[in-house]
Design a protein around this motif. Structure first.
Motif, PDB file in Angstrom:
ATOM      1  N   ALA A 293       0.846  -1.192   0.000  1.00 56.88           N
ATOM      2  CA  ALA A 293       0.000   0.000   0.000  1.00 56.88           C
ATOM      3  C   ALA A 293       0.879   1.238   0.000  1.00 56.88           C
ATOM      4  CB  ALA A 293      -0.905  -0.007   1.235  1.00 56.88           C
ATOM      5  N   PRO A 294       0.570   2.202  -0.862  1.00 55.20           N
ATOM      6  CA  PRO A 294       1.388   3.420  -0.936  1.00 55.20           C
ATOM      7  C   PRO A 294       1.070   4.364   0.224  1.00 55.20           C
ATOM      8  CG  PRO A 294      -0.455   3.578  -2.440  1.00 55.20           C
ATOM      9  CD  PRO A 294      -0.558   2.224  -1.797  1.00 55.20           C
ATOM     10  N   GLU A 295       1.916   5.313   0.422  1.00 50.53           N
ATOM     11  CA  GLU A 295       1.616   6.414   1.337  1.00 50.53           C
ATOM     12  C   GLU A 295       0.357   7.127   0.828  1.00 50.53           C
ATOM     13  OE1 GLU A 295       4.137   8.248   3.705  1.00 50.53           O
ATOM     14  OE2 GLU A 295       4.887   6.191   3.932  1.00 50.53           O
ATOM     15  N   SER A 296      -0.417   7.656   1.750  1.00 52.98           N
ATOM     16  CA  SER A 296      -1.602   8.353   1.258  1.00 52.98           C
ATOM     17  C   SER A 296      -2.018   9.450   2.225  1.00 52.98           C
ATOM     18  CB  SER A 296      -2.749   7.366   1.015  1.00 52.98           C
ATOM     19  OG  SER A 296      -2.864   6.457   2.060  1.00 52.98           O
ATOM     20  N   ASP A 297      -2.873  10.317   1.736  1.00 53.87           N
ATOM     21  CA  ASP A 297      -3.354  11.403   2.582  1.00 53.87           C
ATOM     22  C   ASP A 297      -4.346  10.893   3.616  1.00 53.87           C
ATOM     23  OD1 ASP A 297      -1.960  13.516   1.156  1.00 53.87           O
ATOM     24  OD2 ASP A 297      -3.343  13.083  -0.494  1.00 53.87           O
ATOM     25  N   ALA A 298      -5.102   9.889   3.215  1.00 56.95           N
ATOM     26  CA  ALA A 298      -6.085   9.352   4.150  1.00 56.95           C
ATOM     27  C   ALA A 298      -6.208   7.858   3.924  1.00 56.95           C
ATOM     28  CB  ALA A 298      -7.448  10.021   3.962  1.00 56.95           C
ATOM     29  N   VAL A 299      -6.355   7.147   5.023  1.00 63.65           N
ATOM     30  CA  VAL A 299      -6.571   5.714   4.912  1.00 63.65           C
ATOM     31  C   VAL A 299      -7.839   5.351   5.684  1.00 63.65           C
ATOM     32  CG1 VAL A 299      -5.128   5.120   6.922  1.00 63.65           C
ATOM     33  CG2 VAL A 299      -5.472   3.437   5.131  1.00 63.65           C
ATOM     34  N   PHE A 300      -8.629   4.509   5.057  1.00 56.37           N
ATOM     35  CA  PHE A 300      -9.868   4.037   5.681  1.00 56.37           C
ATOM     36  C   PHE A 300      -9.676   2.597   6.125  1.00 56.37           C
ATOM     37  CE2 PHE A 300     -11.061   7.353   2.759  1.00 56.37           C
ATOM     38  CZ  PHE A 300     -12.113   8.018   3.358  1.00 56.37           C
ATOM     39  N   LEU A 301      -9.962   2.309   7.374  1.00 55.82           N
ATOM     40  CA  LEU A 301      -9.828   0.931   7.860  1.00 55.82           C
ATOM     41  C   LEU A 301     -11.200   0.273   7.928  1.00 55.82           C
ATOM     42  CD1 LEU A 301      -7.227   1.417  10.765  1.00 55.82           C
ATOM     43  CD2 LEU A 301      -6.825   1.088   8.301  1.00 55.82           C
ATOM     44  N   ALA A 302     -11.437  -0.630   7.017  1.00 57.31           N
ATOM     45  CA  ALA A 302     -12.698  -1.376   7.008  1.00 57.31           C
ATOM     46  C   ALA A 302     -12.385  -2.827   7.338  1.00 57.31           C
ATOM     47  CB  ALA A 302     -13.381  -1.222   5.656  1.00 57.31           C
ATOM     48  N   LEU A 303     -11.795  -2.985   8.483  1.00 53.38           N
ATOM     49  CA  LEU A 303     -11.272  -4.286   8.896  1.00 53.38           C
ATOM     50  C   LEU A 303     -12.241  -4.984   9.830  1.00 53.38           C
ATOM     51  CD1 LEU A 303      -7.689  -2.962   9.547  1.00 53.38           C
ATOM     52  CD2 LEU A 303      -8.265  -4.733   7.886  1.00 53.38           C
ATOM     53  N   PRO A 304     -11.996  -6.244  10.121  1.00 56.29           N
ATOM     54  CA  PRO A 304     -12.762  -6.893  11.177  1.00 56.29           C
ATOM     55  C   PRO A 304     -12.444  -6.216  12.515  1.00 56.29           C
ATOM     56  CG  PRO A 304     -11.595  -8.526   9.851  1.00 56.29           C
ATOM     57  CD  PRO A 304     -11.078  -7.181   9.455  1.00 56.29           C
ATOM     58  N   HIS A 305     -13.382  -6.271  13.413  1.00 60.13           N
ATOM     59  CA  HIS A 305     -13.120  -5.752  14.745  1.00 60.13           C
ATOM     60  C   HIS A 305     -11.880  -6.439  15.321  1.00 60.13           C
ATOM     61  CE1 HIS A 305     -16.640  -3.366  14.650  1.00 60.13           C
ATOM     62  NE2 HIS A 305     -17.446  -4.394  14.499  1.00 60.13           N
ATOM     63  N   ARG A 306     -11.166  -5.705  16.125  1.00 63.11           N
ATOM     64  CA  ARG A 306      -9.944  -6.149  16.792  1.00 63.11           C
ATOM     65  C   ARG A 306      -8.709  -6.044  15.911  1.00 63.11           C
ATOM     66  NH1 ARG A 306      -8.332  -9.306  21.268  1.00 63.11           N
ATOM     67  NH2 ARG A 306      -6.299 -10.158  20.784  1.00 63.11           N
ATOM     68  N   VAL A 307      -8.876  -6.199  14.611  1.00 63.15           N
ATOM     69  CA  VAL A 307      -7.713  -6.095  13.734  1.00 63.15           C
ATOM     70  C   VAL A 307      -7.251  -4.643  13.638  1.00 63.15           C
ATOM     71  CG1 VAL A 307      -6.836  -6.503  11.403  1.00 63.15           C
ATOM     72  CG2 VAL A 307      -8.435  -8.124  12.442  1.00 63.15           C
ATOM     73  N   ALA A 308      -8.199  -3.718  13.647  1.00 60.54           N
ATOM     74  CA  ALA A 308      -7.822  -2.308  13.496  1.00 60.54           C
ATOM     75  C   ALA A 308      -6.885  -1.880  14.609  1.00 60.54           C
ATOM     76  CB  ALA A 308      -9.086  -1.442  13.476  1.00 60.54           C
ATOM     77  N   MET A 309      -7.162  -2.309  15.827  1.00 63.68           N
ATOM     78  CA  MET A 309      -6.296  -1.800  16.905  1.00 63.68           C
ATOM     79  C   MET A 309      -4.916  -2.444  16.916  1.00 63.68           C
ATOM     80  SD  MET A 309      -8.356  -2.976  20.380  1.00 63.68           S
ATOM     81  CE  MET A 309      -8.994  -4.644  20.610  1.00 63.68           C
ATOM     82  N   THR A 310      -4.792  -3.552  16.237  1.00 66.25           N
ATOM     83  CA  THR A 310      -3.450  -4.123  16.117  1.00 66.25           C
ATOM     84  C   THR A 310      -2.665  -3.481  14.961  1.00 66.25           C
ATOM     85  OG1 THR A 310      -4.022  -5.892  14.581  1.00 66.25           O
ATOM     86  CG2 THR A 310      -4.346  -6.348  16.920  1.00 66.25           C
ATOM     87  N   GLN A 311      -3.371  -2.889  14.026  1.00 63.82           N
ATOM     88  CA  GLN A 311      -2.675  -2.307  12.868  1.00 63.82           C
ATOM     89  C   GLN A 311      -2.628  -0.785  12.908  1.00 63.82           C
ATOM     90  OE1 GLN A 311      -4.244  -3.733   9.160  1.00 63.82           O
ATOM     91  NE2 GLN A 311      -3.873  -5.885   9.624  1.00 63.82           N
ATOM     92  N   ILE A 312      -3.184  -0.198  13.920  1.00 65.35           N
ATOM     93  CA  ILE A 312      -3.364   1.259  13.888  1.00 65.35           C
ATOM     94  C   ILE A 312      -2.040   2.018  13.763  1.00 65.35           C
ATOM     95  CG2 ILE A 312      -3.539   1.363  16.425  1.00 65.35           C
ATOM     96  CD1 ILE A 312      -5.321   3.635  13.896  1.00 65.35           C
ATOM     97  N   GLU A 313      -1.019   1.574  14.487  1.00 66.29           N
ATOM     98  CA  GLU A 313       0.248   2.313  14.426  1.00 66.29           C
ATOM     99  C   GLU A 313       0.839   2.259  13.021  1.00 66.29           C
ATOM    100  OE1 GLU A 313       1.282   4.349  16.405  1.00 66.29           O
ATOM    101  OE2 GLU A 313       0.339   3.890  18.331  1.00 66.29           O
ATOM    102  N   GLN A 314       0.736   1.079  12.441  1.00 70.00           N
ATOM    103  CA  GLN A 314       1.232   0.902  11.073  1.00 70.00           C
ATOM    104  C   GLN A 314       0.578   1.891  10.100  1.00 70.00           C
ATOM    105  OE1 GLN A 314       0.100  -3.063   9.796  1.00 70.00           O
ATOM    106  NE2 GLN A 314       0.418  -2.586   7.618  1.00 70.00           N
ATOM    107  N   TRP A 315      -0.731   2.036  10.202  1.00 67.06           N
ATOM    108  CA  TRP A 315      -1.422   2.875   9.223  1.00 67.06           C
ATOM    109  C   TRP A 315      -1.281   4.361   9.507  1.00 67.06           C
ATOM    110  CZ3 TRP A 315      -1.985   0.688   4.913  1.00 67.06           C
ATOM    111  CH2 TRP A 315      -2.246  -0.693   4.837  1.00 67.06           C
ATOM    112  N   ARG A 316      -1.235   4.733  10.765  1.00 68.89           N
ATOM    113  CA  ARG A 316      -1.113   6.179  11.016  1.00 68.89           C
ATOM    114  C   ARG A 316       0.258   6.695  10.622  1.00 68.89           C
ATOM    115  NH1 ARG A 316      -0.319   7.331  17.336  1.00 68.89           N
ATOM    116  NH2 ARG A 316      -0.999   9.371  16.659  1.00 68.89           N
TER     117      ARG A 316
END
Lengths: 343, 343, 343, 343
Positions: A63-86
């Motif tokens: 995934a490229p760098e971007s101005d905005a990222v939308f997380l449409a993940l299963p519950h619980r997965v978002a909080m494990t990946q949040i640092e990566q995406w921000r």
């Protein structure tokens, strides 16, 4: 042009995000992340996008760098990946439940587990422009509320903001929803022959959206959730008791003051006709949340009603609207589809 | 009292067999075999049987001897188990596709594999009393036809029996069916959000029932199968060309001569009203197959129409009717539910 | 800015025209004529247009001059009003059946009455850009085809244009359609409890669209029409026999040559997945007509398949596309909504 | 053999009564009164009864004397005809709303008019065997409750009978229902294209069944009624607050004590599976009312749930069950159809 990425792009919310963002005049979809389908064409999963896009899904790594990222993940997965995406996007809009509840105790009660990134909770601004527009203008972390929570909160908010209801009695919310809310993964519960024509009480107590309603309104709220025959659409009937002396006029004024200037909340209050009260039937595909109410003046019992498309104003559309607010764009950009009638 | 066993009792056809046999005045269900749910209560899988029965599923090994056994298994499994079951029951009624086609070459063409018990094929009598009643009276091996095949064969049979249609042109059958026909196993194709409201051409050519139609009628037949929004119900539009000189009266007489005495075939031929042609909507739960036709006399193009509940007359009900015939019982025993209107 | 008027604006096709034209960047709706509701707000009848427009219906007398007028009237009414409307608008687009059939004899056969304006018939150009684009560029009278006719014609056209099918055998068209096609007027046949879940053969022979198919293709065509559970959407299965020697490749090439450059016709030909063949489920609200085919090479039997939203590409959208062509505007203007998935 | 007459036999409740009574081993239908269709065949209106009966409708004047007469008339008509029918039948079972409310003041409030036969009100026994069985054994006038009232009353009754809920808080009933409840007369509100897929709040306050619930339970009750996508079926979610100290066990015991011996009330309380709570989907055609509950012990908020087929246990079936009680017949006679799964 905003460079945007959708993570979890193969799900139903992901597909709606893609549909809206591909049609958004100021957004360019630079990444559509799917762990299941990297390399596969997007329109192989979302057939409504055939001839609309030639994009393919990519893996998270690609995934490229971007101005905005939308997380449409299963519950619980978002909080494990949040640092990566921000770290790879200016703004993160999370559409999961992971950052909706700000109280970790409440989170534990409703999700049955510990929160994995509690320090971030206060940095998240709810992606509900009608209540949090000013904070959204500068938010880098946005948490889009649950579909039924959005419908209930928007239906009840004027009553709370104008202090019209008895807070002790709280609100009893009866929510109905279509099958798309449970996602694109097949299972016995969503087998067509089982789900078709059902009136299935799938969460009579402790639905997670219940906690969101209470949080946004500061009001004790109890919610039951029933699946009815529909793919899209959610409706909430929110029962409360008015304070003594409060009448129809007061309620009407509260709704008007809250929503007269809102581009995506319509007050539905008609004396006659078939569509006198909010009904998701005419909202599918649109970003409107219709709200209305009925009042038994003798008993002061009020039913505030909200309706929306669970995948749009209840998810992807609300997220795009929040992004528009955040980026200083016209709030309705890319969100003007009016819904179909009949459908 | 007949002792009967249902094998594959946890599927949809299995559930219908149980419903019908538990309500059958001359049958006692002594075994409900499920490889997935041995020991589990039947009504845990078939919730409509709550308070109707306390039976539990058993494994194949624990199935008792019985007068009749119904095989509601996945295709291919029946032919591997056939010897086992015929040794333990007086009559075997197979509801799979395994013994429907008598020509192994045709079987190979439509099923893409070799038949595993070709020697038995000629011993199987088709479980379609309207065409094979006499042979069924003494049959120990009965193969119940496919749902769409039954609807098409019953719609076309009078025309063939009375030699009214041009055999060279054959028949073009357009079949519509509900989702229950693909069984109780969840998969992406039958996810409610995907299947709901669909008009899905799932077999435009080479559907297996096509071969059955040709076999029973001795007529070249082409069939397309489309899934439409319904759980139960199947309808076939069977297009053929009448021989020169044949008119409406001849067709009407053919239908009447074939079916006037049939307990479960109704000729639907009304000048007006909503239900002028066979529609499965009013047949759900019933063992009726409604048949009718329309004719464009200028072009001699005829559309014969058949409708039924795919799980009843298209499966379980037809099997029970065949058993009644085989056992010398009144043919309608246990099969008198008339269908619901409206539904 | 084009000044446009919709006559018969309170019906379902009228509502779709309004939805599309209100969102069209180069059109201004100057009149919405309804004989039933003059003075009433448009969104009182079309609730999806709430907050989209404040317009009210007007009577025919009060309709202003306009650049284009769309007639979404009941059949027979258009031909009595045609002179009135063509004198008040540069272009008339008729969406009724009145000017679709150019042979008055055929008209009589299918409509059961005499044509009232036979002299105008040759001046009408069919509003089907895929077949008549060049003629539409200068047409002042445009007759938009029937919904099922459009789906069938677009599915069969490449085969005819490339002379791939046996013309003597003609085409057998099996059409399925939702309930919106029969309009916004309540009656017993369209009562929800009666129409819901139906597979209703409402026109097994002599449906009026049958004559249109034959006219556009120059091919004998027989059509059956069945109402299935849906509000919007139509699908046609068009059965024909290929000429000897014609194979899959030839058919594929014919489709590609005809439609590769078409903005609103998509060739759906996938080896796998749920949406392998055209299905209106993913087309609702969109102006796409999806086409595809399946071929049994052994028998040379081909089924060409078309699907569309009967109110959009099958009516209002097709009309707006025709207007775009006529006015020299980009053909997709106002018609880019891609459809929803899931729905 | 009981001689029975159905008045209003052409409506949906009338049709269900005919279906049940024609299949009832101790009943003979001697009259089917329809003011609209005298002389017309019954199966012309109720197509599911084709080949089941050759009866024709008759006018009221031609109705024979009978042991029992069922009034399936429009509201208000029953009270104008009641004297006429009680003079011609031993037992009158009224399925309208006319004799459901015993307090004329309440009647006026909910029906907006004066009662025309107030003196008879006390002679009517509610046709709800679970609550009034003993009185029904000798009743000559029986008033069958409304469908949603029956579902709510049966769901809440154990809690009231065992004094488990806070009477001051009363009950908030959220009712969902299919389209058949509004009858067989076509109108814009029930046009398929409008009603399909709706979540239509048609009575947010003051639904007439609300008053019945309060009357039967002696409890303040507020009800909202929403039409959802279904033809048959009704479900009530009944929210109440338990008294302090009351827990799950107490509730469970109350349900068991009330209903363990009831032939048509099933307690649905499963830990897992799709059908954990009452869902009308599996009840269509059957006379069961399924009841269950969910409890949030922290807040003592309880949701009691009832589900039934609005035309059967919510109407015709309940009436036949009441007749069985009245006549000293086995209570389940003619009512043993178990429902279909899947459907």
């Amino acid at each position: 042009m905003l460079r945007v990425t959708v993570v979890g792009a193969a799900g139903y919310i992901g597909g709606e995000l893609l549909r809206l963002l591909l049609g958004h005049p100021e957004a360019e979809v630079v990444g559509a992340v799917s762990s299941r389908f990297p390399g596969k064409r997007i329109d192989g999963v979302h057939p409504n996008l055939r001839s609309v896009t030639d994009l393919t899904f990519c893996s998270a790594e690609d995934a490229p760098e971007s101005d905005a990222v939308f997380l449409a993940l299963p519950h619980r997965v978002a909080m494990t990946q949040i640092e990566q995406w921000r770290s790879r996007a200016g703004v993160v809009l999370d559409l999961t439940g992971d950052f909706r509840l700000h109280d970790t105790e409440v989170f534990r009660r409703y999700y049955g587990e510990e929160h994995l990134a509690p320090k971030l909770l206060d940095d998240f601004v709810p992606g509900l422009p009608e209540l949090y527009r000013e904070r959204l203008r500068t938010a880098d972390l946005i948490s889009v509320p649950g579909c039924m929570a959005t419908a209930a909160v928007l239906a009840l908010h004027p009553l709370v903001a104008h202090d019209l209801i008895d807070p002790e009695r709280g609100a009893q919310v009866d929510a109905k929803t279509g099958s798309s809310g449970s996602g694109a993964t097949a299972g016995q519960a969503n087998l067509h022959a089982e789900r078709s024509g059902a009136m299935r009480v799938f969460a009579p107590t402790r639905h997670r959206h219940e906690a969101e309603i209470a949080q946004h309104l500061g009001l004790p709220a109890a919610m039951t959730a029933t699946g009815v025959e529909a793919v899209r659409g959610a409706q909430t009937l929110c029962h409360a008791t008015l304070r003594p002396g409060v009448g129809t006029k007061d309620v009407r004024r509260a709704f008007r003051e809250c929503y007269a200037a809102e581009p995506f909340v319509r007050i539905v209050a008609h004396q006659r006709g078939i569509y006198r009260y909010p009904d998701p039937k005419i909202l599918l595909g649109s970003n409107f949340c219709d709200v209305g109410f009925a009042l038994d003046e003798d008993t002061r019992r009020l039913s505030a009603i909200g309706a929306l498309d669970n995948l749009v104003k209840g998810g992807a559309g609300n997220a795009v609207q929040s992004l528009n607010v955040r980026m200083g764009l016209p709030e309705t950009l890319g969100l003007t589809f009016p819904g179909l009638h009949p459908l």
